[in-house]
Design a protein around this motif. Structure first.
Motif, mmCIF file in Angstrom:
data_model
loop_
_atom_site.group_PDB
_atom_site.id
_atom_site.type_symbol
_atom_site.label_atom_id
_atom_site.label_comp_id
_atom_site.label_asym_id
_atom_site.label_seq_id
_atom_site.Cartn_x
_atom_site.Cartn_y
_atom_site.Cartn_z
ATOM 1 N N SER A 244 18.026 11.386 -0.862
ATOM 2 C CA SER A 244 16.883 10.675 -0.293
ATOM 3 C C SER A 244 16.221 9.804 -1.344
ATOM 4 O O SER A 244 16.557 9.851 -2.533
ATOM 5 N N THR A 245 15.257 9.041 -0.901
ATOM 6 C CA THR A 245 14.466 8.213 -1.796
ATOM 7 C C THR A 245 13.125 7.928 -1.142
ATOM 8 O O THR A 245 13.025 7.840 0.082
ATOM 9 N N ASP A 246 12.077 7.794 -1.958
ATOM 10 C CA ASP A 246 10.807 7.310 -1.440
ATOM 11 C C ASP A 246 10.889 5.796 -1.250
ATOM 12 O O ASP A 246 11.544 5.082 -2.031
ATOM 13 N N VAL A 247 10.257 5.314 -0.200
ATOM 14 C CA VAL A 247 10.244 3.883 0.113
ATOM 15 C C VAL A 247 8.780 3.447 0.202
ATOM 16 O O VAL A 247 8.164 3.511 1.269
ATOM 17 N N PRO A 248 8.187 3.023 -0.911
ATOM 18 C CA PRO A 248 6.754 2.672 -0.897
ATOM 19 C C PRO A 248 6.416 1.545 0.074
ATOM 20 O O PRO A 248 5.342 1.546 0.672
ATOM 21 N N LYS A 249 7.356 0.584 0.244
ATOM 22 C CA LYS A 249 7.079 -0.546 1.136
ATOM 23 C C LYS A 249 8.356 -0.986 1.843
ATOM 24 O O LYS A 249 9.449 -0.933 1.281
ATOM 25 N N MET A 257 5.167 -4.677 5.867
ATOM 26 C CA MET A 257 4.904 -4.242 7.238
ATOM 27 C C MET A 257 4.649 -2.739 7.337
ATOM 28 O O MET A 257 3.886 -2.291 8.194
ATOM 29 N N VAL A 258 5.293 -1.953 6.477
ATOM 30 C CA VAL A 258 5.182 -0.498 6.497
ATOM 31 C C VAL A 258 5.046 -0.017 5.059
ATOM 32 O O VAL A 258 5.688 -0.555 4.152
ATOM 33 N N SER A 259 4.263 1.030 4.837
ATOM 34 C CA SER A 259 4.058 1.562 3.495
ATOM 35 C C SER A 259 4.218 3.080 3.483
ATOM 36 O O SER A 259 4.072 3.749 4.513
ATOM 37 N N ASP A 260 4.554 3.608 2.298
ATOM 38 C CA ASP A 260 4.541 5.046 2.014
ATOM 39 C C ASP A 260 5.459 5.836 2.945
ATOM 40 O O ASP A 260 5.028 6.742 3.642
ATOM 41 N N LEU A 261 6.750 5.507 2.907
ATOM 42 C CA LEU A 261 7.754 6.262 3.657
ATOM 43 C C LEU A 261 8.748 6.906 2.700
ATOM 44 O O LEU A 261 8.788 6.599 1.508
ATOM 45 N N SER A 262 9.545 7.813 3.222
ATOM 46 C CA SER A 262 10.692 8.353 2.515
ATOM 47 C C SER A 262 11.886 8.248 3.450
ATOM 48 O O SER A 262 11.727 8.217 4.679
ATOM 49 N N ALA A 263 13.088 8.198 2.885
ATOM 50 C CA ALA A 263 14.278 7.991 3.696
ATOM 51 C C ALA A 263 15.426 8.857 3.203
ATOM 52 O O ALA A 263 15.555 9.134 2.011
ATOM 53 N N VAL A 264 16.279 9.274 4.138
ATOM 54 C CA VAL A 264 17.515 9.993 3.847
ATOM 55 C C VAL A 264 18.674 9.005 3.836
ATOM 56 O O VAL A 264 18.725 8.096 4.663
#
Length: 383
Positions: A244-249, A257-264
């Motif tokens: 996984s990784t954090d996706v700040p933007k 458009m989107v902030s502060d997510l994480s993804a697999v």
């Protein structure tokens, strides 16, 4: 294909003192079978198939899934389980692995039920010799399934390459089951908990052609150029148990458009999966955004307004270009009637507390690295 996690687990990384001079390279090919739309509708199970011929091991991508050829038992029986970074175990169907015919098979007198997005499967546990190539022969715990109808997919099984942490998810129910990567390292067959995928997107309906590779144990630096964008595995739950990784933007064009997510990162997914809310936020400038079951659609009249989607990570950013996430015309018949809309490789997903899954269509445009030694993932520009 993402596997559900029923309990709290710890992230474990295994290493070995022996350094591998070169990767074990698996060559990928395409072979048409099944329907992309059907695969996506059952949570998306796009896999990788690899066969056994030493360090250069061919793999077959049957259009929407990549499978690895795994020889099991003595004498060896060939099987083609799905290559999946979203689950940790090896299991196959009893239609391809007949336990009584293997002189080296040993029953573990236990059975478990695994939960996937596409359904559940119950497996009986055994230990036997498996071969991923002449240099990758190990003793391995594996499951045997007698009924796969619940999964609603065409598969002979799954070989999981998820972090070892996920294998600990069921330790409250039974003893730890080592992953294939764990045993490859413990047997000194590879020197590092490291592998990378070099998937290639379909350019037309031509199949049975070489179009990518998987490297195990080391990176193949001839496959990419420039610096690698590395990002640590997210420390958030449940992402910390996955690649996984954090996706700040997330940006649409240059606009956040989107902030502060994480993804697999999941090679078992044929789409970039997100909740409908997230997709609406990313593509809020597009009128008439819709879905066809699992797949996001855009009115043909709005296609000219589409822009590149950029995922900002800790070490840099990766971009999913507009022409890359639009389903090409030669694949549209497989998705169904267009009815004035354009299909995309973005899919709607809201289960399991995972709002964003970066699937294989994105990885096809990068040399994607899974680094268990340093607990990180990486993206590099393909040559």
């Amino acid at each position: 294909m993402v596997k559900l996690i029923p309990s709290i687990i710890l992230l474990v990384s295994s290493t070995c003192a022996i350094a591998a001079a070169a990767p074990h390279t698996l060559t990928l090919h395409r072979q048409a079978k099944g329907s992309y739309k059907d695969m996506a509708a059952s949570e998306g199970n796009r896999w990788a198939k690899k066969a056994t011929s030493g360090v250069h091991t061919p793999a077959i991508n049957d259009f929407f899934k990549y499978n690895i050829e795994v020889s099991i038992g003595h004498p060896p029986q060939a099987s083609y389980p799905i290559f999946d970074t979203g689950s940790p175990y090896l299991w196959v169907s009893d239609q391809v692995y007949d336990v009584p015919k293997s002189a080296s098979a040993r029953s573990l007198n236990s059975s478990i039920t695994l939960a996937y997005g596409a359904g559940n499967v119950t497996i009986d546990l055994y230990n036997d010799t498996i071969s991923l190539g002449k240099d990758l022969i190990i003793k391995q715990e594996l499951g045997v399934a007698s009924n796969l109808t619940a999964l609603q997919i065409q598969t002979e099984g799954v070989i999981g390459f998820a972090p070892e942490a996920m294998a600990l998810a069921y330790t409250n129910q039974f003893s730890y089951i080592p992953t294939p990567m764990h045993n490859l390292i413990a047997s000194h067959k590879i020197g590092k908990y490291l592998f990378a995928v070099d998937f290639r997107p379909l350019r037309n309906t031509t199949v049975n052609v070489a179009n990518g590779q998987i490297d195990i144990g080391e990176l193949d630096r001839s496959k990419y150029t420039g610096d690698v964008i590395y990002s640590p595995i997210s420390k958030k739950s449940p992402f910390k148990y996955f690649w996984s990784t954090d996706v700040p933007k997330i940006k649409f064009g240059g606009k956040t458009m989107v902030s502060d997510l994480s993804a697999v990162l999941d090679t078992g997914s044929p789409l970039i999966l997100a909740t409908w809310k997230i997709l609406q936020e990313i593509f809020s400038d597009i009128e008439g955004l819709g879905t066809d079951g699992r797949v996001m659609t855009v009115p043909k009249s709005q296609v000219h307004k589409l822009k590149d989607v950029t995922f900002e990570l800790a070490g840099g950013s990766i971009t999913y270009k507009t022409e890359q996430y639009l389903v090409p015309s030669f694949l549209e018949p497989d998705f169904g009637p267009t009815n004035g809309t354009q299909y995309t490789f973005f899919g709607v997903f809201g289960e399991f507390g995972l709002p964003l899954i970066l699937g294989e269509p994105l990885m096809e445009h990068y040399y994607t690295i899974f680094d268990g030694v340093n607990k990180r993932v990486g993206f590099a520009t393909r040559k």
